[in-house]
Design a protein around this motif. Structure first.
Motif, short mmCIF file in Angstrom:
data_model
loop_
_atom_site.label_atom_id
_atom_site.label_comp_id
_atom_site.label_asym_id
_atom_site.label_seq_id
_atom_site.Cartn_x
_atom_site.Cartn_y
_atom_site.Cartn_z
N ALA A 80 5.61 -1.91 0.93
CA ALA A 80 4.74 -0.87 1.05
C ALA A 80 4.96 0.12 -0.73
O ALA A 80 7.22 -0.14 -0.77
CB ALA A 80 5.06 0.65 1.83
N GLU A 81 4.93 0.90 -0.99
CA GLU A 81 5.00 1.65 -1.86
C GLU A 81 5.53 2.59 -1.62
O GLU A 81 4.19 3.42 -1.77
CB GLU A 81 3.45 1.05 -3.32
CG GLU A 81 4.30 2.34 -4.54
CD GLU A 81 3.46 1.54 -5.53
OE1 GLU A 81 3.69 2.25 -6.90
OE2 GLU A 81 1.92 1.68 -5.15
N ASP B 15 0.97 -1.09 0.01
CA ASP B 15 0.23 -0.01 0.00
C ASP B 15 0.96 1.33 0.17
O ASP B 15 1.89 1.47 0.69
CB ASP B 15 -0.85 -0.08 1.28
CG ASP B 15 -2.19 -0.87 0.89
OD1 ASP B 15 -2.78 -0.49 0.06
OD2 ASP B 15 -2.44 -1.83 1.70
N HIS B 16 0.35 2.37 -0.73
CA HIS B 16 1.04 3.40 -0.40
C HIS B 16 1.21 4.25 0.89
O HIS B 16 0.67 4.36 1.60
CB HIS B 16 -0.05 4.64 -1.18
CG HIS B 16 -0.09 4.56 -2.66
ND1 HIS B 16 0.80 4.39 -4.31
CD2 HIS B 16 -0.69 3.75 -3.70
CE1 HIS B 16 0.50 3.58 -5.17
NE2 HIS B 16 -1.09 3.84 -4.45
N ASP B 17 2.95 3.56 1.07
CA ASP B 17 3.10 5.17 2.42
C ASP B 17 2.76 4.45 3.64
O ASP B 17 2.47 4.65 4.81
CB ASP B 17 2.96 6.58 1.91
CG ASP B 17 3.48 6.82 1.05
OD1 ASP B 17 5.01 7.05 0.24
OD2 ASP B 17 3.31 8.43 0.40
N THR B 18 2.29 3.12 4.18
CA THR B 18 1.93 2.86 4.95
C THR B 18 2.29 1.22 4.89
O THR B 18 2.11 0.47 3.60
CB THR B 18 0.77 2.67 4.95
OG1 THR B 18 -0.05 2.34 5.63
CG2 THR B 18 -0.62 2.67 3.74
N VAL B 19 2.40 0.55 5.62
CA VAL B 19 2.11 -0.72 5.82
C VAL B 19 0.96 -1.24 7.24
O VAL B 19 1.43 -2.61 7.73
CB VAL B 19 3.61 -1.29 6.79
CG1 VAL B 19 4.78 -0.92 6.06
CG2 VAL B 19 4.33 -0.21 7.85
N ALA B 20 0.11 -0.30 7.18
CA ALA B 20 -0.80 -0.69 7.70
C ALA B 20 -1.61 -2.44 7.68
O ALA B 20 -2.05 -2.57 9.10
CB ALA B 20 -1.90 0.01 8.36
N GLY B 21 -2.28 -2.45 6.76
CA GLY B 21 -2.41 -3.81 6.52
C GLY B 21 -1.85 -4.97 6.47
O GLY B 21 -2.46 -5.77 6.64
N VAL B 22 -0.38 -4.85 6.45
CA VAL B 22 -0.19 -6.23 6.38
C VAL B 22 0.26 -7.07 8.07
O VAL B 22 -0.23 -8.20 7.28
CB VAL B 22 1.78 -6.19 6.73
CG1 VAL B 22 2.24 -7.01 6.78
CG2 VAL B 22 2.44 -5.34 5.08
N ALA B 23 -0.07 -6.92 9.30
CA ALA B 23 -0.71 -7.62 9.95
C ALA B 23 -2.13 -8.33 10.26
O ALA B 23 -2.11 -9.34 10.00
CB ALA B 23 -1.08 -6.62 11.23
#
Length: 285
Positions: free
Chosen positions: A68-69, A38-46
């Motif tokens: 992240a992208e 995702d753009h400028d975030t790793v919030a969805g990885v977990a």
């Protein structure tokens, strides 16, 4: 042969599926690995990793590559560098991505104001009400404008209002390419130039860009991509050989925000072999 997809978006940024839904779709397609970028975030990885544990079994395991992208500034425009195999708890990465999101929000406020000046009833608060905690991008602007009848389609929104030559567009303050690559390495990851042909450089200009990034420590280049045509993949493979870069591939899946691009198969014929992942892991070591 097993297949993978190393460029995937969820609704943590500008995709339309949740990380769990992305994982469920990947499992149904028998992909062996995906990278959530995702753009400028790793919030969805977990969430994606937890969903993969629930979906995987011994006969059909599914790996989630944390990524992240990240947007970087080059010659007055932005380029995108994928970070793969990131340590999502790395303090420097988290801090820098938070700052990037804050800069996005500043830009979004200014761009919304510009669009209101053009008679479009849009605010960042209205976008957030519709999109929740997602990192807002121009794709969200396009979606809102289309759903509320200001534009005929997302493409129309970009063509008339959101492209970088539009009078309503506002540039962002980006990291430099060198700082972006250093950040990815500090977080234990590999730095990959995303969709190199989308920047519309001629081959000489593209060679200058790739040479520069290779000098900064670029690890790979996205050679297999949904929008490739003709000899595009071969062109990128030659640059990979010239600068000793690993090959990657991805669909750039966004769900219904890019309805013609499917997870894993792009526009229908994308095939990214699992062997590329093995090569990347060797480079990581």
């Amino acid at each position: 042969m097993k297949y993978i997809d190393l460029h995937v978006h969820s609704n943590a940024s500008d995709g339309t599926l949740t990380p769990t839904e992305v994982v469920s779709l990947a499992a149904s397609l028998s992909l062996s690995a995906i990278a959530l970028t995702d753009h400028d975030t790793v919030a969805g990885v977990a969430e994606a990793q937890a969903a993969a544990l629930a979906k995987s079994d011994a006969s059909n395991p599914l790996r989630i590559i944390p990524g992240a992208e990240i947007s970087a500034a080059y010659n007055g425009r932005d380029i995108h560098i994928l970070g793969l195999f990131l340590d999502t708890k790395n303090n420097a990465l988290i801090k820098t991505l938070h700052e990037a999101v804050a800069k996005r929000e500043e830009r979004n406020e200014k761009m919304a104001a510009n669009l209101r000046g053009a008679g479009i009833d849009i605010t960042v608060d209205k976008l957030k009400a519709a999109e929740g905690e997602a990192v807002l991008t121009r794709a969200h602007f396009a979606k809102y404008m289309t759903e509320h009848g200001f534009t005929k389609s997302n493409k129309d929104a970009f063509d008339r209002f959101l492209n970088d030559s539009s009078p309503y567009y506002v540039a962002r303050d980006y990291l430099s390419p060198e700082a972006t690559i250093d950040l990815i390495h500090e977080a234990g990851g590999l730095a990959v130039l995303a969709h190199p042909l989308l920047y519309k450089y001629n081959l000489e200009q593209l060679d200058v860009l790739i040479s520069l990034l290779a000098g900064f420590g670029l690890d790979g280049i996205e050679a297999i991509y949904s929008l490739n045509t003709g000899f595009d993949e071969g062109i990128i493979r030659r640059y990979a050989n010239r600068y000793n870069l690993a090959l990657t591939g991805g669909s750039d899946f966004h769900g219904m925000n890019k309805p013609d691009i499917s997870l894993g198969s792009g526009k229908g014929n994308l095939k990214i072999p699992e062997s590329l992942l093995e090569s990347l892991e060797k480079r990581l070591k």
